[in-house]
Design a protein around this motif. Sequence first.
Motif, PDB file in Angstrom:
ATOM      1  N   LEU A  13       0.821  -1.202   0.000  1.00 35.86           N
ATOM      2  CA  LEU A  13       0.000   0.000   0.000  1.00 35.86           C
ATOM      3  C   LEU A  13       0.860   1.259   0.000  1.00 35.86           C
ATOM      4  CD1 LEU A  13      -2.851  -1.044   2.450  1.00 35.86           C
ATOM      5  CD2 LEU A  13      -3.025  -0.709  -0.025  1.00 35.86           C
ATOM      6  N   LEU A  16       2.034   1.751  -3.528  1.00 34.83           N
ATOM      7  CA  LEU A  16       0.963   2.287  -4.367  1.00 34.83           C
ATOM      8  C   LEU A  16       0.726   3.767  -4.069  1.00 34.83           C
ATOM      9  CD1 LEU A  16      -1.586  -0.655  -4.275  1.00 34.83           C
ATOM     10  CD2 LEU A  16      -0.305   0.144  -6.266  1.00 34.83           C
ATOM     11  N   ALA A  17       0.763   4.129  -2.796  1.00 34.24           N
ATOM     12  CA  ALA A  17       0.591   5.530  -2.427  1.00 34.24           C
ATOM     13  C   ALA A  17       1.724   6.380  -2.995  1.00 34.24           C
ATOM     14  CB  ALA A  17       0.528   5.670  -0.910  1.00 34.24           C
ATOM     15  N   ARG A  20       1.085   6.787  -6.734  1.00 36.72           N
ATOM     16  CA  ARG A  20       0.000   7.739  -6.958  1.00 36.72           C
ATOM     17  C   ARG A  20       0.482   9.165  -6.687  1.00 36.72           C
ATOM     18  NH1 ARG A  20      -5.769   7.857  -3.854  1.00 36.72           N
ATOM     19  NH2 ARG A  20      -4.424   8.491  -2.142  1.00 36.72           N
ATOM     20  N   VAL A  38      -8.234   0.858  -5.968  1.00 39.84           N
ATOM     21  CA  VAL A  38      -6.970   1.208  -5.323  1.00 39.84           C
ATOM     22  C   VAL A  38      -7.040   2.633  -4.807  1.00 39.84           C
ATOM     23  CG1 VAL A  38      -4.515   1.623  -5.705  1.00 39.84           C
ATOM     24  CG2 VAL A  38      -5.577  -0.432  -6.619  1.00 39.84           C
ATOM     25  N   ASP A  39      -7.590   3.553  -5.605  1.00 42.61           N
ATOM     26  CA  ASP A  39      -7.734   4.939  -5.161  1.00 42.61           C
ATOM     27  C   ASP A  39      -8.590   5.016  -3.895  1.00 42.61           C
ATOM     28  OD1 ASP A  39      -6.144   6.094  -7.101  1.00 42.61           O
ATOM     29  OD2 ASP A  39      -7.819   6.521  -8.441  1.00 42.61           O
ATOM     30  N   LEU A  42      -6.533   3.706  -0.895  1.00 42.83           N
ATOM     31  CA  LEU A  42      -5.497   4.658  -0.502  1.00 42.83           C
ATOM     32  C   LEU A  42      -6.100   5.915   0.111  1.00 42.83           C
ATOM     33  CD1 LEU A  42      -2.986   4.286  -3.453  1.00 42.83           C
ATOM     34  CD2 LEU A  42      -2.767   3.396  -1.134  1.00 42.83           C
ATOM     35  N   ASP A  43      -7.227   6.389  -0.405  1.00 40.11           N
ATOM     36  CA  ASP A  43      -7.893   7.551   0.183  1.00 40.11           C
ATOM     37  C   ASP A  43      -8.356   7.230   1.605  1.00 40.11           C
ATOM     38  OD1 ASP A  43      -7.471   9.022  -2.117  1.00 40.11           O
ATOM     39  OD2 ASP A  43      -9.526   8.738  -2.880  1.00 40.11           O
ATOM     40  N   LEU A  45      -7.063   4.938   3.594  1.00 39.52           N
ATOM     41  CA  LEU A  45      -5.858   4.809   4.405  1.00 39.52           C
ATOM     42  C   LEU A  45      -5.323   6.185   4.791  1.00 39.52           C
ATOM     43  CD1 LEU A  45      -3.855   2.705   5.539  1.00 39.52           C
ATOM     44  CD2 LEU A  45      -2.569   2.960   3.428  1.00 39.52           C
ATOM     45  N   SER A  46      -5.338   7.122   3.865  1.00 39.42           N
ATOM     46  CA  SER A  46      -4.875   8.479   4.150  1.00 39.42           C
ATOM     47  C   SER A  46      -5.761   9.153   5.192  1.00 39.42           C
ATOM     48  CB  SER A  46      -4.860   9.319   2.879  1.00 39.42           C
ATOM     49  OG  SER A  46      -3.887   8.852   2.001  1.00 39.42           O
TER      50      SER A  46
END
Length: 56
Positions: A13, A16-17, A20, A38-39, A42-43, A45-46
């Motif tokens: 992850l 991937l971040a 991105r 995936v977006d 990651l969003d 997770l952020s």
Amino acid sequence: MSDRAAVDLERELAMLAFVRGRLWASEGDDVRSPTTAVDQVLDGLSSLARSPRVPS
């Protein structure tokens, strides 16, 4: 999930971040990859990383 699997998942992850972030840096924040799932991950997770921690 085993500790090793969790560490592997976190590493993937993070990678991937990073990718991105590099895309956004070169193309702009409104660039979306064709990987909507995936977006979303990651969003999420952020947003978790930015939210205050609740003591357990």
